[in-house]
Motif scaffolding. Structure first.
Motif, PDB file in Angstrom:
ATOM      1  N   ILE A  80     -35.418  -6.962  11.140  1.00 62.04           N
ATOM      2  CA  ILE A  80     -34.315  -6.099  10.673  1.00 62.04           C
ATOM      3  C   ILE A  80     -33.950  -6.459   9.238  1.00 62.04           C
ATOM      4  O   ILE A  80     -33.720  -5.579   8.396  1.00 62.04           O
ATOM      5  N   HIS A 121     -34.435  -3.855   5.850  1.00 58.07           N
ATOM      6  CA  HIS A 121     -33.270  -3.330   5.135  1.00 58.07           C
ATOM      7  C   HIS A 121     -33.049  -3.992   3.777  1.00 58.07           C
ATOM      8  O   HIS A 121     -32.025  -3.757   3.133  1.00 58.07           O
ATOM      9  N   ILE A 131     -40.295  -1.450  13.314  1.00 61.29           N
ATOM     10  CA  ILE A 131     -39.284  -2.033  14.199  1.00 61.29           C
ATOM     11  C   ILE A 131     -39.486  -1.609  15.657  1.00 61.29           C
ATOM     12  O   ILE A 131     -39.006  -2.265  16.587  1.00 61.29           O
ATOM     13  N   CYS A 147     -38.569  -3.860  18.848  1.00 57.97           N
ATOM     14  CA  CYS A 147     -37.521  -3.353  19.727  1.00 57.97           C
ATOM     15  C   CYS A 147     -38.008  -3.366  21.173  1.00 57.97           C
ATOM     16  O   CYS A 147     -37.329  -3.880  22.069  1.00 57.97           O
ATOM     17  N   SER A 201     -32.773   0.145  15.100  1.00 58.90           N
ATOM     18  CA  SER A 201     -32.009  -1.045  14.676  1.00 58.90           C
ATOM     19  C   SER A 201     -30.722  -1.185  15.477  1.00 58.90           C
ATOM     20  O   SER A 201     -30.324  -2.297  15.830  1.00 58.90           O
TER      21      SER A 201
END
Ligand code: ACO
Length: 428
Positions: free
Chosen positions: A225, A229, A322, A326, A369
């Motif tokens: 994460i 970002h 992701i 996840c 996210s």
């Protein structure tokens, strides 16, 4: 006229300007309009700056049609799979991936700065018990300028460097204190024998009364994460940092301005909106079918949160990175938990649906996210704080780049005035 220029003629006055065409290393050609006003009296109108390049930058490249995101030339897929957050920080700040010695040095510098002054503890404890973590974070970052007023000379390269290191190092500490304050738990001291992400999870979830060991899957999920970002070129908060910094404002004030901008629901709040939508579906007992039907119904303002993207029109490369993290995390934590199960089923149903396929609406990074953060036990009010923590390095890299740019000027847009023209003050 030449191929290196674009000629603009004002038909009303007959005045024209030969404007230079600028080509970056990749990407679309751009018209340099700086001489337009001088040659033709015209300004350009571009609300939202959708057609305007505000600077030259060598940090991040995005091609929304192709689904490409590069940091200093490296694809986000490569970085997410092979790198770690601090390595990406080094890359964004210095332009190159560090070798092992450089990485060790950088990591040790960051770890040297993780603690905050005791008065920052007191400052943060002074907020009302229910203060929003973003209000606490933006105020605390601005307040840092009062602790480091001897090293905020923006013209001093060493000052700029140490400020960058301080911000990257202290952000997890301050972010966790927003959470601890909300929970009424004691602030934990950072542990410098832990990695950046392990330390953050320790700061958040450890308590003095017991031990806390995060699972490697949770650490990897957080690391991913943070990497995803870390930067996204001239988005609203980064442009805010540049604009605030362009006046010569100190770096802490400039980053605090970026945090304030990120706080807006149209910027940092998308993953929160995803979780609200999933919670709503659970609470109202809606089905996947009825939810998808609502999203397609043009008379219903409802949209599927976490699907589609303003820039990425093919797919969001960060979402692809992701997605696996996840799923791994959900498998470890028990994928049958109702909310996570719902998220998976919704994702599958949308990906198989022609309406979304035709419009190229894919899950974006925010869809996953929010789920990852929820699985990590991070409350929704902390989601944007997490975003701010990872984006800090991007903001600083842009702030530094701006101050090193010979073409840098204070940001000062023009306007089209639509108000009253000059009129006399009424006689009394
Ligand atoms: N659910 C249902 N339909 C959608 C969605 C969605 N999430 N997103 C777009 N559409 C439809 C539109 O209704 C439109 O359909 P039409 O062609 O039949 O009229 C078509 O897809 C194109 O949509 P636009 O609104 O033109 O796409 P735009 O690029 O302007 O919007 C946006 C992108 C705002 C992100 C949109 O997809 C959306 O609202 N998504 C949900 C919110 C979200 O997840 N935001 C996070 C992204 S962060 C960011 O983009 C900065």
């Amino acid at each position: 006229m030449s191929n290196d220029t674009v000629t603009i003629t004002d038909n009303a006055t007959g005045k024209s300007a030969d404007l230079p065409r600028i080509q970056g290393s990749i990407g679309r050609p751009t018209v340099d309009v700086r001489k337009l006003a001088g040659s033709t009296d015209l300004f350009t109108y571009d609300p939202g700056f959708a057609a305007t390049a505000s600077c030259k930058s060598s940090i991040t490249y995005i091609d929304g049609d192709q689904g490409i995101l590069l940091h200093r030339g490296y694809s986000i897929e490569d970085l997410a799979a092979n790198s770690n957050y601090l390595e990406v920080c080094h890359l964004l700040l210095d332009g190159e991936l560090p070798n092992q010695d450089e990485f060790n040095e950088f990591e040790s510098i960051i770890k040297n700065h993780t603690m905050v002054h005791e008065n920052i503890h007191r400052f943060m404890s002074g907020f009302r018990y229910d203060a929003h973590p973003m209000a606490m974070l933006s105020a605390t970052v601005a307040a840092l300028a009062s602790f480091y007023h001897d090293s905020i000379d923006i013209n001093d390269e060493e000052h700029r460097k140490i400020t960058a290191h301080r911000l990257i190092a202290k952000m997890p500490t301050m972010a966790s204190y927003c959470f601890k304050h909300m929970r009424g738990q004691p602030f934990m001291s950072p542990k410098n024998n832990l990695s950046y992400s392990e330390n953050f999870l320790h700061l958040m979830f450890a308590v003095p009364a017991g031990d806390y060991v995060p699972s490697p899957t949770a650490v990897r999920a957080l690391e991913t994460i943070l990497i995803l970002h870390a930067d996204h070129e001239q988005n609203a908060s980064t442009s805010t940092v540049r604009l605030a910094g362009s006046s010569g404002a100190n770096p802490f004030a400039s980053i605090a301005a970026g945090i304030a901008c990120l706080w807006g629901p149209a910027h940092g709040g998308a993953n929160e909106a995803v979780m609200n939508m999933l919670d709503d579906i659970m609470d109202t007992g809606a089905t996947i079918e009825s939810t998808i039907a609502r999203a397609k119904d043009k008379s219903d303002p409802f949209r599927l949160m976490g699907f589609g993207h303003r820039v990425y029109k093919n797919y969001d490369p960060r979402a692809a990175c992701i997605q696996k993290v996840c799923h791994d995390l959900l498998d470890e934590l028990g994928g049958d938990q109702p909310l996570f199960q719902l998220a998976r089923e919704l994702e599958e149903a949308v990906l198989a649906d022609d309406y979304f396929k035709e419009r190229k609406l894919f899950p974006n990074v925010d869809f996953y996210s929010g789920i990852v953060l929820r699985a990590l036990n991070i409350p929704m009010s902390m989601f944007t704080v997490m975003f701010a923590m990872s984006r800090t390095v991007g903001w600083i890299a842009h702030w530094q780049e701006m101050h090193n740019d010979p073409e840098f000027r204070i940001g000062r847009p023009q306007q089209i005035y639509t108000g009253e023209t000059h009129r006399p003050y009424p006689k009394k």
